[in-house]
Design a protein around this motif. Structure first.
Motif: not given
Length: 417
Positions: A200-223
């Protein structure tokens, strides 16, 4: 209709109206560097204050426990579709009232009481909803924790693997609230697979950066991926659950409702849908880019003034200033800055054992970036923070003019009415 239902707030309840007006003024005249804070758009505010606040439903679109209109079902389906588009997921649950409840639902779907989970220690930057003592997750499950390297402040993935092999957790949690660096989600997934755990990945503090590709996206790796929809994402207060597995998605839905929640907040789901739509616009990508530039500029300016950054830099929307070299605990600095109308909070650094005696100062830039501030303003803010810290070390009051400088910045970058 009852006459009182037509009266404006100022007429019906002036006491509440006054408190709201005072809070609006406080926010306007304050530099908010608490990393969880931000300001929503007028469109989100309009959606969250709409007639949807009068709608009561339970369950999910097409399968409600209580009757719902086609409009409500279409709204929630649109929010789900937009969330999936933003984060590249197959399934989304937009109903969680908070990030903590999103985390609880994920654990309820994946674990049984007494099962072992492995997560980042609270003293290393983790979040209390990841198994801290005194919380539901800490009471229901057996929580083991990994930390960070005491010298670098970075996650030691070999240590995570060793702990996973030793404790055989059913669930590994990645993600943090005060860890300023990128996270190797692919490595976490490999560790989870080796020991037969879910990730499980909790990306609460970086979700905006994930949405725009500025931080690694965990969706492909996490359940399962969970997040809040506010903080850096700049949406309304609430949570979100994402996954790519059909069967697991059904279990997550059932865990949240009826497992943990009943009626969803349809007016907040509407605002979430607006926020997801905003996140797909070019202006939002530019915002995320500026957030990262501001965080790094703030950290560099603090370093130039003798205040080190934990891990030597940041990949997230905040900086963790390391006050150990100054011999200064963060709590008194937080209080001193609060008197200047600068909001921030204390967090532990390696070697700290509690928050009151922590030496880390977490300084977020998401809110000030929303106000339009950039690198030059971050340099001014770093000067205010550093000068206040040095004054505390010397046993002196905050520097003259600091409060005026804060107010001048706030007035120059005023919040919308």
């Amino acid at each position: 209709m009852t006459q009182s239902l037509r009266e404006p707030l100022q007429t019906l309840d002036p006491e509440i109206a006054l408190l709201i007006a005072q809070e609006a003024q406080r926010q306007s005249d304050r530099l908010e560097l608490v990393a969880s804070e931000n300001y929503i758009s007028m469109a989100q505010r309009e959606a969250s204050g709409s007639v949807l606040a009068d709608t009561t439903v339970e369950g999910y679109p097409g399968a409600r426990f209580l009757a719902a209109s086609a409009n409500v079902d279409a709204l929630e389906r649109l929010a789900i579709a937009r969330a999936c588009d933003v984060f590249g997921a197959r399934f989304a649950n937009v109903q969680p009232h908070s990030g903590t409840q999103a985390n609880q639902a994920a654990m309820l779907a994946l674990l049984k009481p007494g099962d072992t989970l492995l997560s980042m220690d609270l003293q290393a930057g983790g979040h209390f909803s990841h198994g801290a003592a005194g919380t539901l997750s800490g009471d229901w499950y057996t929580a083991q924790h990994y930390g960070v390297d005491p010298h670098t402040g970075l996650i030691d993935y070999d240590e995570v693997l060793a702990l996973a092999r030793r404790h055989k957790p059913r669930l590994i949690i990645a993600g943090a609230s005060a860890y300023p660096r990128s996270i190797n989600f692919e490595r976490f997934a490999a560790i989870a697979r080796e020991v037969g755990a879910r990730l499980m990945v909790d990306m609460a503090h970086v979700a905006g950066l994930v949405a725009t590709g500025h931080f690694p996206n965990p969706v492909a790796h996490a359940d399962v991926v969970t997040t809040t929809t506010y903080k850096n994402f700049r949406g309304p207060r609430g949570g979100l659950i994402l996954c790519n597995d059909t069967q697991l998605a059904a279990r997550l839905d059932a865990a949240l409702c009826p497992g943990l929640q009943g009626t969803p907040l349809m007016h907040i789901i509407a605002a979430k849908a607006v926020a997801f739509g905003e996140a797909m616009q070019p202006a939002y990508h530019a915002y995320s880019d500026q957030v990262l530039r501001n965080a790094r500029a703030l950290g560099a300016s603090l370093s130039a003034r003798g205040i080190a950054q934990l891990t030597g830099g940041t990949d997230v929307p905040f900086v963790v200033a390391d006050l150990r070299a100054l011999g200064l605990h963060a709590a008194p600095l937080v209080r001193a800055l609060d008197l200047l109308q600068v909001g921030c909070n204390a967090v532990p650094v390696p070697g700290d054992t509690d928050f009151e005696h922590a030496h880390g100062l977490r300084l977020g830039v998401s809110a000030l970036t929303t106000r339009g501030m950039a690198e030059a303003e971050c340099d001014i803010i770093a000067g205010i923070v550093a000068d206040t810290a040095q004054a505390l070390v010397a046993g002196q009051p905050p520097p003259a003019g600091a409060a005026d400088a804060v107010l001048a910045l706030c007035r120059r970058f005023a919040l919308a009415a």
